[in-house]
Design a protein around this motif. Structure first.
Motif, mmCIF file in Angstrom:
data_model
loop_
_atom_site.group_PDB
_atom_site.id
_atom_site.type_symbol
_atom_site.label_atom_id
_atom_site.label_comp_id
_atom_site.label_asym_id
_atom_site.label_seq_id
_atom_site.Cartn_x
_atom_site.Cartn_y
_atom_site.Cartn_z
ATOM 1 N N THR B 462 0.857 -1.181 0.000
ATOM 2 C CA THR B 462 0.000 0.000 0.000
ATOM 3 C C THR B 462 0.901 1.243 0.000
ATOM 4 N N ALA B 463 0.910 1.951 -1.116
ATOM 5 C CA ALA B 463 1.822 3.088 -1.260
ATOM 6 C C ALA B 463 1.439 4.204 -0.294
ATOM 7 N N GLY B 464 2.446 4.818 0.261
ATOM 8 C CA GLY B 464 2.227 5.975 1.129
ATOM 9 C C GLY B 464 1.964 5.615 2.576
ATOM 10 N N LEU B 465 1.738 4.332 2.869
ATOM 11 C CA LEU B 465 1.442 3.932 4.254
ATOM 12 C C LEU B 465 2.586 3.124 4.868
ATOM 13 N N GLU B 466 3.784 3.236 4.277
ATOM 14 C CA GLU B 466 4.924 2.497 4.813
ATOM 15 C C GLU B 466 5.081 2.848 6.296
ATOM 16 N N HIS B 467 5.225 1.830 7.112
ATOM 17 C CA HIS B 467 5.368 2.068 8.547
ATOM 18 C C HIS B 467 6.076 0.875 9.167
ATOM 19 N N ARG B 468 6.502 1.067 10.388
ATOM 20 C CA ARG B 468 7.208 0.020 11.117
ATOM 21 C C ARG B 468 6.436 -0.319 12.380
ATOM 22 N N VAL B 469 6.287 -1.607 12.644
ATOM 23 C CA VAL B 469 5.710 -2.035 13.913
ATOM 24 C C VAL B 469 6.715 -2.973 14.574
ATOM 25 N N GLY B 470 6.490 -3.274 15.841
ATOM 26 C CA GLY B 470 7.450 -4.144 16.507
ATOM 27 C C GLY B 470 7.091 -4.371 17.958
ATOM 28 N N GLY B 471 7.920 -5.170 18.591
ATOM 29 C CA GLY B 471 7.652 -5.563 19.968
ATOM 30 C C GLY B 471 7.993 -4.502 20.999
ATOM 31 N N LEU B 472 8.766 -3.493 20.620
ATOM 32 C CA LEU B 472 9.028 -2.399 21.559
ATOM 33 C C LEU B 472 7.759 -1.569 21.725
ATOM 34 N N GLU B 473 7.568 -1.012 22.904
ATOM 35 C CA GLU B 473 6.372 -0.201 23.145
ATOM 36 C C GLU B 473 6.279 0.924 22.133
ATOM 37 N N LYS B 474 5.064 1.170 21.686
ATOM 38 C CA LYS B 474 4.835 2.176 20.652
ATOM 39 C C LYS B 474 4.108 3.387 21.232
ATOM 40 N N ALA B 475 4.438 4.521 20.665
ATOM 41 C CA ALA B 475 3.726 5.737 21.063
ATOM 42 C C ALA B 475 2.316 5.692 20.503
ATOM 43 N N ASP B 476 1.369 6.058 21.346
ATOM 44 C CA ASP B 476 -0.007 6.162 20.894
ATOM 45 C C ASP B 476 -0.030 7.032 19.635
ATOM 46 N N GLY B 477 -0.762 6.615 18.647
ATOM 47 C CA GLY B 477 -0.874 7.415 17.433
ATOM 48 C C GLY B 477 0.221 7.128 16.432
ATOM 49 N N THR B 478 1.394 7.719 16.634
ATOM 50 C CA THR B 478 2.450 7.608 15.617
ATOM 51 C C THR B 478 3.008 6.205 15.487
ATOM 52 N N GLY B 479 3.007 5.462 16.568
ATOM 53 C CA GLY B 479 3.594 4.132 16.522
ATOM 54 C C GLY B 479 5.104 4.140 16.599
ATOM 55 N N ASN B 480 5.688 5.298 16.877
ATOM 56 C CA ASN B 480 7.142 5.330 17.043
ATOM 57 C C ASN B 480 7.525 4.669 18.366
ATOM 58 N N VAL B 481 8.752 4.155 18.428
ATOM 59 C CA VAL B 481 9.216 3.542 19.672
ATOM 60 C C VAL B 481 9.141 4.585 20.781
#
Lengths: 351, 618
Positions: B462-481
């Motif tokens: 899906t173009a434009g929705l590249e993102h990273r997920v993972g087992g480290l806790e994620k920030a609400d919303g952005t999903g950043n570590v």
């Protein structure tokens, strides 16, 4: 043009783009948090710099990692990414790659992640020949847990957990991969950008599991582990650059060569002008020569360390075979009919 | 020859028992198929050893198949057999204790040799020494007659004697007025390429039938009329098959290709076998190198937009725990099917238990809630597989589906649903950026749906929705570590709130008189035995209410209200009180547990006794 026509069968089925890409586009907005001076920076830069050359739709690239310093890699790539759990990245990537042949799947792992806790998954991914590239960052130490010896550490290694020296013999990742029926096995070094890039290119081009061992310096817990292979004064005497179709020679003036030892199945050093110097054939169906090359290096001093592509052979990939079976089932039986399935077997009707 | 007497019965329980190599499961399956086609209601209980071929003629090698069929609606495979078919002394000895006095025993005399008797500790032949005087014993040379019937086929002694199970099937089919036509068709297809074996088995079935018809030894045959059932098309189905079909249906209803990552383990392997047959539905089955890789590959496929499923039993769940925790953090759909068996450790691989509830509920590090559903009967596995998929996909969460060995291998008639009426499951993939600021549009992978609290599912490609997920806790919303304490507290509570808010139907209570003071509660495969026990208690004049939980996490919203409505709540479980513990903690109500871990389902009679005893105390 398809990826196969471009000589990149490994990327066949992955959508391409005609729009020129840049390294910056492949860099995420996340701050890179490896220790200053870590070899991981060089690999990250090489990968981000080389991916635009492939011309793939960025959204069809996925980086999957396990646990360890190297495993943070996906967070820094502006592609799809999954930072998973210790040792399991090859298994997770297998499910993704087999179910989505339109993706270019990359696994980033380390010597602890791939060879210790995840040894089983690595070995089976290689045997199945799942279409993905595994970058094995080998620094011969546990970095993220702060300095214990790893399954590639030299025997006798003094670390926090082995104050009197480690007891276990190390794995040779190249030998292990060849023993696990790998179809593409290569070694390169973090600091040699040109060599690293050429190996990454070949690995991406290969259809099947490509294992790339990257000698990577941990400047905090195992600094200089590969110094002998990097230092201008020493490297030419110890580094053997493998080139498919070329005689295996090394030394500043190619004064050393490698020939078969007539008394063993192995290889030995000879003079560079020895007529018996072997010609490297990465595509040989028999992996014996590749294995013998993988045994040349001294695990302690790293003398006689070959880098380059040890083996590159073609074998159907797990995902292609799996999808062929699905296609074949549809072709011979027709697409699935749920009502027909539920009504199969002995049924009876009550009016 | 005069026509033999036909006696009418309302229900019968038959148990076929023999060596694990004697084909008792096949014999039971065939008798069941004919009984189902005839229109009786039925319920089955296979019981077999974990060893594939334990030493012949020994007690550990006995395999059995029990079938209960009736002219009315029944709920269990029956407490005690009315008829035992014993193919050897071990089968007799292993099963005799379950037989009520007056029961019928049909024994193969050819196998009651002095050596075979000695092997299981008989000092004299029970068929001859009078020790079975309180039973109706038919000592029949099943092996000998089978061999004689098969003489024309030129088979070896060993090959010919192997058909004795079909002879027994023919005899029992005659006794209970079952057709053998379906079995003949079955054998023709099963042995299509082995003409001699095919013809021998067909002859053996027919010889068994004819023997019943002609011999003086069997003077009476029995008739059990079809049970009145609602109109519809029916088939007999085991839990593992129903569960497999439910998964295939879930794939179709969600338009998600199904990816099953699994490692063989009893009693779940049959789901892997079944699913591997359905490639034309786009089903991909992956036999992994271990349990961890099985669930890992399923999760990887989910990341790519498949319906990821893994099937296992309790020991496998233990190995998969870390990956299930990852799925909780990633918030991706994943179905974990746990066909529970006796434990701990390897335990009783082929026997049933429901002691993995707390493992499914809590068996991960930290706060890692997952929804849990549990089918109540073999056929219910179909609907609950669909429900597991609905919850997993709608809420982007791993879901446990707790079946057990009894449901997996037991069978019952199933009213086949109209596929056009099956619910649709909408994956609702993210296709657009979801966060807009003045100068940019971004995709935030942890920006939740305010209703379901589910995060968006954007799949690679899906173009434009590249993102990273993972087992480290994620920030609400952005999903950043994120290592922010407040964010972590918020995310832990939000993941819990998401699971707590899963939409599940209310708990229904069966309280026909409306004046019951005792509620009998259950979950999972105890539905049948509890229902049968409640019926007995009601017939004995007790007012008893029954409720059965198919959703264990979250519990139906009205659960507390219902529990508090009754003076006493009795909860039979095949564990030491796991659901009781959860309910006590949650609703501060004293639950009376009735617990057994014998590797076998409850018996209706024992539950009726305990139900009446509890009711009497009120």
């Amino acid at each position: 043009m398809t990826a196969t026509e471009l000589g990149m069968p490994g990327l066949d089925g992955v959508p391409t783009t005609d729009v020129a890409q840049t390294k910056k586009e492949f860099s995420s907005d996340q701050e890179v948090r490896w220790c200053p001076g870590c070899g991981d920076y060089a690999v990250l830069a090489a990968v981000q710099g080389f991916l635009p050359d492939l011309g793939l739709a960025r959204e069809n690239i996925v980086f999957i990692s396990g646990i360890g310093c190297a495993a943070r890699f996906p967070y820094y790539m502006n592609t799809y990414g999954l930072h998973s759990i210790h040792g399991r990245a090859p298994a997770i990537a297998t499910g993704l790659a087999a179910s989505r042949p339109d993706l270019s799947v990359w696994v980033v792992t380390g010597d602890g992640d791939a060879l210790s806790i995840g040894g089983n998954h690595l070995m089976h991914a290689l045997r199945r020949n799942v279409n993905m590239t595994i970058l094995l960052f080998n620094n011969r130490i546990y970095g993220l847990t702060k300095g214990q010896y790893s399954p590639t550490s030299e025997q006798g290694k003094i670390t926090k957990s082995t104050p009197m020296g480690s007891l276990d013999a190390p794995f040779n990742p190249i030998s292990l991969a060849l023993g696990a029926e790998a179809t593409f096995v290569a070694r390169t070094i973090d600091s040699d950008r040109a060599h690293l890039t050429s190996v990454l290119h070949a690995a991406a081009a290969h259809r099947g599991t490509s294992l790339v061992e990257i000698y990577q310096n941990c400047n905090i817990f195992n600094d200089g582990a590969f110094e002998i292979l990097k230092n201008r004064d020493t490297r030419e005497e110890v580094l053997i650059r493998l080139e498919h179709g070329e005689p295996v020679r090394f030394g500043a003036n190619a004064e050393h060569g490698i020939r078969r030892n007539p008394n063993t199945a192995g290889l030995e050093v000879c003079g560079g002008d020895d007529p018996a110097v072997v010609v490297h054939d990465a595509q040989a169906p028999d992996p014996s020569r590749a294995f013998a090359l993988s045994r040349l290096a001294d695990p302690g001093t790293l003398a006689r360390t070959p880098i380059g592509i040890f083996r590159q052979v073609e074998r159907p990939t797990y995902g292609d075979l799996m999808n062929d079976q699905v296609d074949q089932a549809v072709a011979t039986q027709g697409p699935g009919d749920l009502a027909g399935l539920l009504h199969g077997g002995d049924t009876w009707t009550v009016e | 020859m005069t026509a033999k007497e036909v006696r009418e019965l309302d229900r019968v329980v038959i148990r076929f028992a023999g060596d694990s190599g004697d084909g008792m499961q096949l014999t039971g399956d065939r008798f069941t198929a004919e009984t189902a086609s005839f229109g009786n209601d039925l319920s089955t209980l296979p019981n077999f050893p974990a060893e594939i071929r334990a030493p012949a003629g020994t007690l550990p090698g006995v395999s059995s198949f029990q079938l209960h069929f009736a002219d009315h609606d029944i709920l269990t495979p029956g407490d005690a057999p009315d008829v035992l078919v014993a193919m050897n002394p071990a089968a007799l000895k292993a099963n005799l204790a379950d037989l009520p006095k007056g029961a019928t025993i049909i024994a193969d005399t050819a196998e009651f040799t002095s050596r075979a008797l000695k092997k299981v500790g008989y000092t004299s032949n029970p068929l001859e020494d009078g020790s079975l005087a309180s039973y109706k014993v038919h000592a029949v040379d099943l092996t000998g007659m089978t061999m004689k019937a098969l003489e024309p086929f030129g088979l070896s002694r060993k090959e010919a004697s192997r058909s004795k199970n079909m002879f027994a099937l023919g005899l029992l089919s005659w006794m209970y007025g079952r057709s053998i036509d379906g079995t003949v068709t079955f054998l023709q297809s099963k042995f299509a390429t082995k003409a001699a074996i095919r013809d021998a088995n067909i002859s053996a079935v027919k010889a068994g039938w004819n023997y019943g018809e002609t011999t003086e030894d069997f003077a009476v045959s029995y008739q059990i009329k079809p049970a009145p059932t609602p109109p519809g098309t029916y088939r007999n189905i085991t839990g593992n098959t129903a569960l497999s079909y439910g998964l295939v249906a879930a794939s179709r209803q969600s338009s998600l290709p199904l990816f099953l990552g699994s490692y063989p383990i009893t009693p779940a392997s049959d789901i892997l076998h079944e699913m591997s047959k359905h490639k034309k539905f786009g089903v991909r089955t992956f036999q992994a190198e271990d349990e961890i890789a099985g669930v890992g590959a399923a999760l990887g496929a989910s990341f790519g937009g498949s319906l990821g499923v893994t099937t296992t039993s309790g020991p496998g769940v233990a190995l998969k725990s870390e990956t299930v925790g990852l799925a909780v953090a990633l918030e991706l759909p994943l179905i974990i099917v746990d066909v529970q068996r006796g434990g701990p450790s390897t335990g009783l691989p082929t026997k049933t238990e429901q002691a993995d509830l707390l493992q499914a509920m809590f068996g991960r590090n930290s706060e890692a809630p997952t929804p849990i559903v549990a089918p109540a009967s073999p056929a219910d596995c179909f609907e609950m597989a669909l429900e597991a998929a609905r919850i997993a996909v709608t809420y982007r969460t791993p879901v446990f589906l707790l079946s057990d060995g009894y449901l997996a291998n037991g069978s019952e008639p199933w009213a086949i649903p109209d596929v056009e009426t099956l619910p649709t499951i909408d994956p609702g993939f993210a296709t657009e950026p979801n966060h807009h600021s003045d100068d940019s549009a971004e995709f935030w992978p942890y920006l939740r749906d305010p209703q379901t609290l589910a995060r968006p599912w954007a799949i690679p490609g899906t173009a434009g929705l590249e993102h990273r997920v993972g087992g480290l806790e994620k920030a609400d919303g952005t999903g950043n570590v994120s290592y922010d304490p407040t964010n972590h507290d918020y995310m832990v509570r939000t993941r819990q709130a998401k699971v707590d808010g899963v939409d599940v139907p209310d708990l229904e209570v069966d309280d026909p008189t409306g004046d019951a003071r005792l509620l009998v509660l259950g979950w999972g495969s105890t539905y049948g035995p509890i229902g049968a026990g409640v019926r007995r208690a009601r017939r004995a004049g007790h007012s008893v209410a029954q409720a059965h939980l198919r959703y264990l996490n979250p519990l139906p919203a009205n659960t507390g209200e219902i529990l508090h409505r009754y003076e006493r709540v009795l909860l039979p479980e095949m564990n030491l009180g796991q659901l009781a513990m959860l309910l006590r903690a949650r609703y501060l109500i004293d639950i009376i547990g009735y617990n057994q871990v014998r590797g076998l389902p409850f018996k209706a009679e024992e539950l009726a006794d305990i139900i009446m005893k509890e009711d009497d105390q009120l």
